[in-house]
Design a protein around this motif. Structure first.
Motif, PDB file in Angstrom:
ATOM      1  N   VAL A 191       1.097  32.149   3.694  1.00 24.86           N
ATOM      2  CA  VAL A 191       0.717  32.553   5.045  1.00 24.86           C
ATOM      3  C   VAL A 191      -0.173  33.785   4.980  1.00 24.86           C
ATOM      4  CG1 VAL A 191       2.749  31.587   6.196  1.00 24.86           C
ATOM      5  CG2 VAL A 191       2.817  33.935   5.361  1.00 24.86           C
ATOM      6  N   CYS A 242       5.333  32.083   2.137  1.00 26.86           N
ATOM      7  CA  CYS A 242       6.002  32.043   3.438  1.00 26.86           C
ATOM      8  C   CYS A 242       7.484  32.397   3.284  1.00 26.86           C
ATOM      9  CB  CYS A 242       5.853  30.644   4.034  1.00 26.86           C
ATOM     10  SG  CYS A 242       6.465  30.480   5.714  1.00 26.86           S
ATOM     11  N   ALA A 292       4.822  29.079  10.862  1.00 24.48           N
ATOM     12  CA  ALA A 292       4.017  28.245   9.973  1.00 24.48           C
ATOM     13  C   ALA A 292       4.048  26.794  10.441  1.00 24.48           C
ATOM     14  CB  ALA A 292       4.522  28.372   8.537  1.00 24.48           C
TER      15      ALA A 292
END
Length: 179
Positions: free
Chosen positions: A69, A16, A24
């Protein structure tokens, strides 16, 4: 890392980045929120206090722990957030947007997290799942997880409410039995 090609769509899985953290956090909070409002249709706007609490906790864990992610076209479509301590890797959050479920995104995220855990010499991975979330239980079992413990949970009142109630109760501490 490129994710699976499912239904002729590809997605990317990576650590991320700072500009992805708000998305997120939102997905992590949504996972928790759906856990207490399953199938009810309650929106974050209808239960703003709970939403804000979940978002705050998610933001703390996303800042402090590792987050991967899954993105498609620059949009975050799924997350996995985990931490490694002693012999265990603990999955704090695993959430995929509803329209991306059953496309291999969750499996790819979880496998990537497990791979990173293994490279850190972690021997076991665990994930907390609500017992009534049958699809999540089935998903985790399909990924090789088994039920090992049950964690019980209780909602507690904020300090202000608890203090007000305590001041209205019996001076001995127990309204019902006088103790």
């Amino acid at each position: 890392m490129i994710g699976n090609m499912c239904n002729k769509t590809s997605y990317d899985i990576h650590f991320c980045m700072d500009d992805e953290k708000p998305f997120a956090c939102e997905l992590a909070a949504m996972g928790d929120f759906e856990g207490i409002h399953p199938y009810s249709g309650v929106t974050p706007h209808q239960d703003l206090k709970t939403w804000e609490t979940f978002y705050y906790v998610a933001s703390q864990l996303i800042d402090e722990c590792t987050t991967l992610v899954a993105t498609q076209g620059g949009k975050v479509i799924g997350i996995v957030n985990y931490m490694c301590a002693s012999a265990y890797g603990t999955i704090n959050y695993l959430y995929v947007l509803p329209n991306w479920r059953h496309h291999g995104v969750g499996s790819a995220l979880l496998r990537n997290a497990e791979s990173h855990m293994a490279s850190a010499s972690i021997r076991f991975s665990r994930v907390l799942v609500n017992l009534y979330e049958d699809s999540t239980m089935k998903f985790c079992k399909g990924m090789g997880y088994s039920v090992r413990q049950v964690i019980m949970k209780k909602r507690i009142k904020p300090l202000k409410e608890a203090t007000a109630e305590a001041s209205n109760s019996s001076p001995n501490g127990c309204d019902e039995c006088g103790l």
